[in-house]
Design a protein around this motif. Structure first.
Motif, PDB file in Angstrom:
ATOM      1  N   LEU A  92      -3.058  11.493 -37.288  1.00 52.76           N
ATOM      2  CA  LEU A  92      -2.832  12.587 -35.933  1.00 52.76           C
ATOM      3  C   LEU A  92      -4.208  13.123 -35.661  1.00 52.76           C
ATOM      4  O   LEU A  92      -4.473  13.618 -34.724  1.00 52.76           O
ATOM      5  CB  LEU A  92      -1.957  14.026 -36.359  1.00 52.76           C
ATOM      6  CG  LEU A  92      -2.133  14.961 -35.559  1.00 52.76           C
ATOM      7  CD1 LEU A  92      -1.621  14.848 -33.745  1.00 52.76           C
ATOM      8  CD2 LEU A  92      -1.609  16.216 -35.363  1.00 52.76           C
ATOM      9  N   ALA A  93      -5.211  13.629 -36.928  1.00 53.04           N
ATOM     10  CA  ALA A  93      -5.887  14.598 -36.512  1.00 53.04           C
ATOM     11  C   ALA A  93      -7.263  13.464 -35.925  1.00 53.04           C
ATOM     12  O   ALA A  93      -7.970  13.980 -35.232  1.00 53.04           O
ATOM     13  CB  ALA A  93      -6.865  14.213 -37.852  1.00 53.04           C
ATOM     14  N   ALA A  94      -7.369  11.675 -36.229  1.00 52.35           N
ATOM     15  CA  ALA A  94      -8.342  10.569 -35.639  1.00 52.35           C
ATOM     16  C   ALA A  94      -8.284  10.422 -34.543  1.00 52.35           C
ATOM     17  O   ALA A  94      -9.110  10.172 -33.567  1.00 52.35           O
ATOM     18  CB  ALA A  94      -7.879   9.121 -36.755  1.00 52.35           C
ATOM     19  N   HIS A  95      -6.645  11.156 -34.095  1.00 54.24           N
ATOM     20  CA  HIS A  95      -6.931  10.393 -32.167  1.00 54.24           C
ATOM     21  C   HIS A  95      -6.452  11.599 -31.155  1.00 54.24           C
ATOM     22  O   HIS A  95      -5.422  11.778 -30.449  1.00 54.24           O
ATOM     23  CB  HIS A  95      -5.340   9.476 -32.441  1.00 54.24           C
ATOM     24  CG  HIS A  95      -5.859   8.259 -32.971  1.00 54.24           C
ATOM     25  ND1 HIS A  95      -6.088   7.573 -32.316  1.00 54.24           N
ATOM     26  CD2 HIS A  95      -5.266   7.405 -34.112  1.00 54.24           C
ATOM     27  CE1 HIS A  95      -6.419   6.402 -33.067  1.00 54.24           C
ATOM     28  NE2 HIS A  95      -6.170   6.880 -34.104  1.00 54.24           N
ATOM     29  N   ALA A  96      -6.278  13.252 -31.883  1.00 56.06           N
ATOM     30  CA  ALA A  96      -5.525  14.300 -31.416  1.00 56.06           C
ATOM     31  C   ALA A  96      -6.388  14.232 -30.037  1.00 56.06           C
ATOM     32  O   ALA A  96      -5.443  14.992 -29.026  1.00 56.06           O
ATOM     33  CB  ALA A  96      -6.318  15.459 -32.342  1.00 56.06           C
ATOM     34  N   THR A  97      -7.362  13.675 -30.098  1.00 53.27           N
ATOM     35  CA  THR A  97      -8.474  14.588 -28.975  1.00 53.27           C
ATOM     36  C   THR A  97      -8.802  13.188 -27.876  1.00 53.27           C
ATOM     37  O   THR A  97      -8.661  13.370 -26.623  1.00 53.27           O
ATOM     38  CB  THR A  97      -9.467  14.279 -29.197  1.00 53.27           C
ATOM     39  OG1 THR A  97     -10.867  13.144 -29.780  1.00 53.27           O
ATOM     40  CG2 THR A  97     -10.958  15.310 -30.175  1.00 53.27           C
ATOM     41  N   ARG A  98      -7.864  11.880 -28.034  1.00 54.10           N
ATOM     42  CA  ARG A  98      -6.546  11.082 -27.074  1.00 54.10           C
ATOM     43  C   ARG A  98      -5.191  11.401 -26.342  1.00 54.10           C
ATOM     44  O   ARG A  98      -5.128  10.244 -25.961  1.00 54.10           O
ATOM     45  CB  ARG A  98      -7.128   9.774 -27.310  1.00 54.10           C
ATOM     46  CG  ARG A  98      -8.902   9.007 -28.815  1.00 54.10           C
ATOM     47  CD  ARG A  98      -8.953   7.917 -28.991  1.00 54.10           C
ATOM     48  NE  ARG A  98     -10.175   7.557 -29.550  1.00 54.10           N
ATOM     49  CZ  ARG A  98     -10.293   8.024 -31.640  1.00 54.10           C
ATOM     50  NH1 ARG A  98      -9.966   8.513 -31.600  1.00 54.10           N
ATOM     51  NH2 ARG A  98     -11.860   7.604 -31.085  1.00 54.10           N
ATOM     52  N   GLY A  99      -5.050  12.149 -26.998  1.00 53.08           N
ATOM     53  CA  GLY A  99      -4.064  12.915 -26.250  1.00 53.08           C
ATOM     54  C   GLY A  99      -3.165  12.452 -27.183  1.00 53.08           C
ATOM     55  O   GLY A  99      -1.703  12.825 -27.152  1.00 53.08           O
ATOM     56  N   LEU A 100      -3.175  12.428 -29.056  1.00 58.74           N
ATOM     57  CA  LEU A 100      -2.017  12.434 -29.721  1.00 58.74           C
ATOM     58  C   LEU A 100      -1.166  13.643 -30.004  1.00 58.74           C
ATOM     59  O   LEU A 100      -1.568  14.674 -30.069  1.00 58.74           O
ATOM     60  CB  LEU A 100      -2.134  11.478 -30.585  1.00 58.74           C
ATOM     61  CG  LEU A 100      -1.074  10.878 -31.742  1.00 58.74           C
ATOM     62  CD1 LEU A 100       0.134  10.127 -31.254  1.00 58.74           C
ATOM     63  CD2 LEU A 100      -1.953  10.517 -32.757  1.00 58.74           C
ATOM     64  N   ARG A 101      -0.310  13.690 -29.646  1.00 55.08           N
ATOM     65  CA  ARG A 101       0.233  14.621 -30.223  1.00 55.08           C
ATOM     66  C   ARG A 101       2.058  14.422 -31.204  1.00 55.08           C
ATOM     67  O   ARG A 101       2.273  13.834 -31.509  1.00 55.08           O
ATOM     68  CB  ARG A 101       1.493  15.849 -29.533  1.00 55.08           C
ATOM     69  CG  ARG A 101       0.216  16.374 -27.995  1.00 55.08           C
ATOM     70  CD  ARG A 101      -0.769  17.103 -29.188  1.00 55.08           C
ATOM     71  NE  ARG A 101      -1.709  17.919 -28.159  1.00 55.08           N
ATOM     72  CZ  ARG A 101      -3.034  17.171 -28.564  1.00 55.08           C
ATOM     73  NH1 ARG A 101      -3.319  16.042 -28.914  1.00 55.08           N
ATOM     74  NH2 ARG A 101      -4.160  17.700 -27.564  1.00 55.08           N
ATOM     75  N   LEU A 102       1.915  15.650 -32.138  1.00 50.14           N
ATOM     76  CA  LEU A 102       2.976  15.231 -33.440  1.00 50.14           C
ATOM     77  C   LEU A 102       4.425  16.327 -33.354  1.00 50.14           C
ATOM     78  O   LEU A 102       3.539  17.855 -33.799  1.00 50.14           O
ATOM     79  CB  LEU A 102       2.329  15.251 -34.929  1.00 50.14           C
ATOM     80  CG  LEU A 102       3.221  14.355 -36.295  1.00 50.14           C
ATOM     81  CD1 LEU A 102       2.886  13.740 -37.030  1.00 50.14           C
ATOM     82  CD2 LEU A 102       3.678  16.010 -36.620  1.00 50.14           C
ATOM     83  N   LEU A 137       4.436  11.484 -31.668  1.00 53.32           N
ATOM     84  CA  LEU A 137       4.531  10.714 -32.723  1.00 53.32           C
ATOM     85  C   LEU A 137       5.390  11.897 -33.293  1.00 53.32           C
ATOM     86  O   LEU A 137       5.847  12.890 -33.983  1.00 53.32           O
ATOM     87  CB  LEU A 137       3.114  11.013 -33.418  1.00 53.32           C
ATOM     88  CG  LEU A 137       3.129   9.264 -33.771  1.00 53.32           C
ATOM     89  CD1 LEU A 137       1.377   9.575 -34.828  1.00 53.32           C
ATOM     90  CD2 LEU A 137       2.985   8.171 -32.869  1.00 53.32           C
ATOM     91  N   LEU A 138       6.736  11.201 -33.292  1.00 58.69           N
ATOM     92  CA  LEU A 138       8.411  12.029 -34.002  1.00 58.69           C
ATOM     93  C   LEU A 138       8.333  11.271 -35.028  1.00 58.69           C
ATOM     94  O   LEU A 138       8.789  10.582 -36.239  1.00 58.69           O
ATOM     95  CB  LEU A 138       9.577  11.681 -33.340  1.00 58.69           C
ATOM     96  CG  LEU A 138      10.957  12.215 -33.400  1.00 58.69           C
ATOM     97  CD1 LEU A 138      11.870  11.950 -32.074  1.00 58.69           C
ATOM     98  CD2 LEU A 138      10.893  12.508 -34.689  1.00 58.69           C
ATOM     99  N   PHE A 139       7.963  12.828 -36.805  1.00 56.10           N
ATOM    100  CA  PHE A 139       7.792  12.302 -37.624  1.00 56.10           C
ATOM    101  C   PHE A 139       8.837  12.625 -38.295  1.00 56.10           C
ATOM    102  O   PHE A 139       9.085  14.818 -38.294  1.00 56.10           O
ATOM    103  CB  PHE A 139       6.268  13.170 -37.720  1.00 56.10           C
ATOM    104  CG  PHE A 139       5.733  13.017 -39.359  1.00 56.10           C
ATOM    105  CD1 PHE A 139       5.994  12.177 -40.164  1.00 56.10           C
ATOM    106  CD2 PHE A 139       5.475  14.427 -39.871  1.00 56.10           C
ATOM    107  CE1 PHE A 139       5.636  11.596 -41.295  1.00 56.10           C
ATOM    108  CE2 PHE A 139       5.374  13.804 -42.076  1.00 56.10           C
ATOM    109  CZ  PHE A 139       5.169  12.724 -41.962  1.00 56.10           C
TER     110      PHE A 139
END
Length: 293
Positions: free
Chosen positions: A103-113, A139-141
């Protein structure tokens, strides 16, 4: 499936249809993670304020696992086909941490959890309806996921993964962690119904039912207990990271190694969580002793 469970699933589907136009008051531009909560038939997303300070490079000694999940997540974030993932194995070996690092790596690319507890799985249709048309990648975690033998809520997860005539949300991927490979308890009695036909083993119905859930995850990633050298490598990493953040000078020694090993022995395991806890304790004591001088 019991009549009560059928009624709950139908109620959840009705709520989903009725609430498709309803939007949760979450600014996904600023909020990177939320928890799905429901009371009765109503559900809502509650923002979570996470510290995204764990990076993939902080997870030492699980390079293969990181590579598999990073590639799968990158495909998903880019809008390409990707698989739901089951991260299973020994406790404290980095399963949950690698999801937070992704999540930290891809948050700026639109990933949310979105974090979902096992008890909330019956209301998943509502959640899917809420996020289906949003521009983010979710991502449904499901963390530390496991079901008891008489727990029927896992059927909702099976349906969402790959068991419904309705197409799932293209912007949703499920990542689940578990200590159990098949998520359900495996009993010796389950194997008694297995049979051999022309030299081929045919599992009994109980085994087929339990395997059918984990089998719906396209990506299985296994995490194993740490060997002693692996554990000490992780200890040294976290000592360096935490000591640097605190401005503490330190040096690896035989005595420090023995302290780390005694810490793990006292807890009955060697894993990444144990290594980080030791590092925090040791650095904290050095700072306290220095402040007391």
């Amino acid at each position: 499936m019991s009549a009560t469970l059928v009624e709950q699933l139908l109620d959840s589907l009705q709520e989903a249809v009725a609430g498709q136009g309803k939007q949760d008051q979450i600014d996904w531009q600023r909020v990177f993670a939320a928890r799905w909560e429901s009371s009765g038939r109503a559900g809502q997303l509650r923002p979570l304020h996470l510290r995204l300070d764990t990076q993939l490079q902080d997870l030492v000694g699980i390079d293969r696992q990181k590579q598999l999940l990073e590639l799968n997540t990158a495909q998903f974030v880019a809008g390409f086909p990707a698989n739901d993932a089951l991260l299973w194995g020994a406790r404290g070996t980095g399963k949950s941490s690698v999801v937070r690092a992704l999540l930290a790596a891809h948050a700026t690319r639109g990933l949310r959890l979105i974090e979902v507890d096992r008890g909330e799985l019956l209301n998943l249709p509502q959640l899917v309806a809420r996020i289906r048309d949003l521009p983010w990648r979710f991502l449904l975690f499901c963390d530390d996921l496991a079901f008891e033998a008489d727990d029927q809520t896992y059927k909702s997860l099976k349906t969402l993964l790959d068991g419904s005539v309705e197409a799932g949300a293209d912007n949703l991927l499920i990542y689940a962690t578990s200590n159990r490979r098949h998520l359900l308890p495996e009993m010796r009695s389950d194997n008694q119904a297995a049979s051999m036909v022309d030299g081929e083993l045919h599992p009994g119905e109980a085994i087929e039912e339990k395997i059918s859930l984990s089998d719906r995850f396209g990506l299985w990633v296994s995490f194993y207990p740490f060997a002693q050298d692996h554990y000490l490598q992780v200890v040294r990493h976290w000592l360096g990271r935490i000591a640097a953040d605190a401005g503490l000078c330190w040096e690896w020694s035989v005595e420090l190694e023995q302290q780390a090993l005694r810490w793990a022995t006292a807890r009955g395991n060697r894993n990444g969580r144990c290594a980080r806890q030791f590092a925090r304790d040791w650095v904290g004591r050095q700072l306290l002793n220095g402040a007391a001088i």
